[in-house]
Write a protein that holds these residues in place. Sequence first.
Motif, PDB file in Angstrom:
ATOM      1  N   HIS A 277       0.950  -1.441  -0.151  1.00 25.29           N
ATOM      2  CA  HIS A 277       0.033  -0.007   0.138  1.00 25.29           C
ATOM      3  C   HIS A 277       0.654   1.449   0.061  1.00 25.29           C
ATOM      4  O   HIS A 277       0.097   2.340   0.119  1.00 25.29           O
ATOM      5  CB  HIS A 277      -0.832  -0.262   1.221  1.00 25.29           C
ATOM      6  CG  HIS A 277      -1.955  -0.997   1.078  1.00 25.29           C
ATOM      7  ND1 HIS A 277      -3.219  -1.100   0.227  1.00 25.29           N
ATOM      8  CD2 HIS A 277      -2.276  -2.246   1.837  1.00 25.29           C
ATOM      9  CE1 HIS A 277      -3.931  -2.065   0.294  1.00 25.29           C
ATOM     10  NE2 HIS A 277      -3.317  -2.702   1.169  1.00 25.29           N
ATOM     11  N   CYS A 279       3.258   2.395   2.516  1.00 20.31           N
ATOM     12  CA  CYS A 279       3.434   3.032   3.752  1.00 20.31           C
ATOM     13  C   CYS A 279       4.627   3.444   4.324  1.00 20.31           C
ATOM     14  O   CYS A 279       4.645   3.373   5.714  1.00 20.31           O
ATOM     15  CB  CYS A 279       2.443   2.256   4.632  1.00 20.31           C
ATOM     16  SG  CYS A 279       0.882   1.832   4.169  1.00 20.31           S
ATOM     17  N   SER A 312       2.944   8.404   1.615  1.00 22.68           N
ATOM     18  CA  SER A 312       2.148   7.623   2.473  1.00 22.68           C
ATOM     19  C   SER A 312       1.078   8.361   3.358  1.00 22.68           C
ATOM     20  O   SER A 312       0.124   7.880   3.795  1.00 22.68           O
ATOM     21  CB  SER A 312       3.475   7.232   3.496  1.00 22.68           C
ATOM     22  OG  SER A 312       4.173   6.298   2.784  1.00 22.68           O
ATOM     23  N   ARG A 315      -2.146   8.143   1.379  1.00 24.17           N
ATOM     24  CA  ARG A 315      -2.342   6.608   1.524  1.00 24.17           C
ATOM     25  C   ARG A 315      -2.848   6.531   2.881  1.00 24.17           C
ATOM     26  O   ARG A 315      -3.893   5.859   3.052  1.00 24.17           O
ATOM     27  CB  ARG A 315      -1.320   5.833   1.229  1.00 24.17           C
ATOM     28  CG  ARG A 315      -0.553   5.882  -0.071  1.00 24.17           C
ATOM     29  CD  ARG A 315      -1.723   5.161  -0.914  1.00 24.17           C
ATOM     30  NE  ARG A 315      -1.334   5.524  -2.250  1.00 24.17           N
ATOM     31  CZ  ARG A 315      -0.645   4.228  -3.217  1.00 24.17           C
ATOM     32  NH1 ARG A 315      -0.421   3.215  -2.419  1.00 24.17           N
ATOM     33  NH2 ARG A 315      -0.373   4.492  -4.400  1.00 24.17           N
ATOM     34  N   ASN A 318      -6.691   7.948   3.045  1.00 18.57           N
ATOM     35  CA  ASN A 318      -7.729   7.355   2.434  1.00 18.57           C
ATOM     36  C   ASN A 318      -7.901   5.792   3.040  1.00 18.57           C
ATOM     37  O   ASN A 318      -8.606   5.098   2.250  1.00 18.57           O
ATOM     38  CB  ASN A 318      -7.464   7.180   0.911  1.00 18.57           C
ATOM     39  CG  ASN A 318      -6.306   6.323   0.591  1.00 18.57           C
ATOM     40  OD1 ASN A 318      -5.854   5.516   1.077  1.00 18.57           O
ATOM     41  ND2 ASN A 318      -5.723   6.427  -0.475  1.00 18.57           N
ATOM     42  N   SER A 320      -5.419   3.380   3.570  1.00 17.86           N
ATOM     43  CA  SER A 320      -4.691   2.132   3.034  1.00 17.86           C
ATOM     44  C   SER A 320      -3.619   1.831   4.129  1.00 17.86           C
ATOM     45  O   SER A 320      -3.210   0.883   4.302  1.00 17.86           O
ATOM     46  CB  SER A 320      -4.291   2.669   1.685  1.00 17.86           C
ATOM     47  OG  SER A 320      -4.928   2.803   0.774  1.00 17.86           O
ATOM     48  N   CYS A 321      -3.213   2.915   4.679  1.00 22.99           N
ATOM     49  CA  CYS A 321      -2.045   2.770   5.671  1.00 22.99           C
ATOM     50  C   CYS A 321      -2.617   2.762   7.266  1.00 22.99           C
ATOM     51  O   CYS A 321      -3.524   3.820   7.373  1.00 22.99           O
ATOM     52  CB  CYS A 321      -1.055   3.768   5.670  1.00 22.99           C
ATOM     53  SG  CYS A 321      -0.002   3.559   3.952  1.00 22.99           S
TER      54      CYS A 321
END
Length: 392
Positions: A277, A279, A312, A315, A318, A320-321
């Motif tokens: 993802h 991160c 990151s 990310r 949203n 994802s991390c």
Amino acid sequence: MFLKSKIKVTACLGLLLSISSLILHLFLARSSNAGYNSLIGFGDDFTSAIGVQGPKSRKLWGAVETLESLKPYANPRSSYLLPSERSNGIIYAKIFGGFEQIKSSICDLVTISRLLNATLVIPEFQESLKSKGVSSKFKSFSYLYDEDHFITSLTNDIKIIKILPDSLKAARKRNEFHIFKPANSASPRYYIKDVLPELKKSKVIGLVVSKGGCLQSILPPSMSEYQRLRCRVAFHALHFRPELQVLGRRMVERLRQWGRPYLVFHPGLVREILAYHGCAELFQDVHTELIQYKRKQMIKRKIIDEDLSVDSRIRKENGSCPIMPEEVGILLRAMGYPPKTRIYLAGSEIFGGQRVLISLRAMFANLVDRTSLCSKHELSDLYEPHRKIKSW
């Protein structure tokens, strides 16, 4: 000679600074909780928290409302046909993701195999069990699930084999079979039009599954039987192997023995998932480089089709991390949970090690994990299949 001495001095200074930083963190964690025994003091902190002294306490520790019994629509209708004696080919799959992603992906793979009239090889979803101290006698699937039950319970749905036949293993290593990387919302039409022709042609295909699935979550009404099949896989076919069920119930009983509520926290800090993802910037240290190295490998193997360096922060915004443990601690304290709240740390090894938990432990000293609740003997029995679980 002078250059070598300078390098040695610099290395020693770096080591001393690292040790000093670690001692400082340990001192802060210790001093923030000095003056009480975590086990003895645990109950006192909840004197008012679980009583009837205010709406805030009831929101934090209120009793869970009784849920209506949920019965999945899993049983097939009378018109449901048995799988054909002659399949169109074999599907083998590699699953990337955490536990929830693994489970939903398996449900999708079974459904796709039924749709394509294919034989499914037991999916793989762990890159290395050896690194986790697990015996080589375990396959990734059998480490978590009851493999024989899985095959037996789906006899009327699809054909399942435990491993790829020996005659095909060498060809797979040479990458002779077409590998598809479907989106997590791929439509049935995609499999019928794009995957099925290749399956019929080569008789063997591979699937790389990520992001928690490889088939759209809601199928059209005309495919209701496939939706029911998904339920059968999730609720009836996928059973943890008996040893896991026994120890899991024992751990819950031990958490409840203190007679007080507890929280469960899963950090989600797994190197493969962080790399997938993007991160890496969550750490800002050597672990960033390790994540980026893993991400570079994934790009090279075409598991992901993105740039190596991504933002990151975006990310993380949203979803994802994951949020870091210290942020979880701040969030829980802001919500009103007292410092002596017992928190069970779920999941496998945390990428970054115990260092990333220092701040959370400073805020919540009663942080336990499977090594705190289980003996070494109990855990070793899970890892080594040749040592039978005894009845305690």
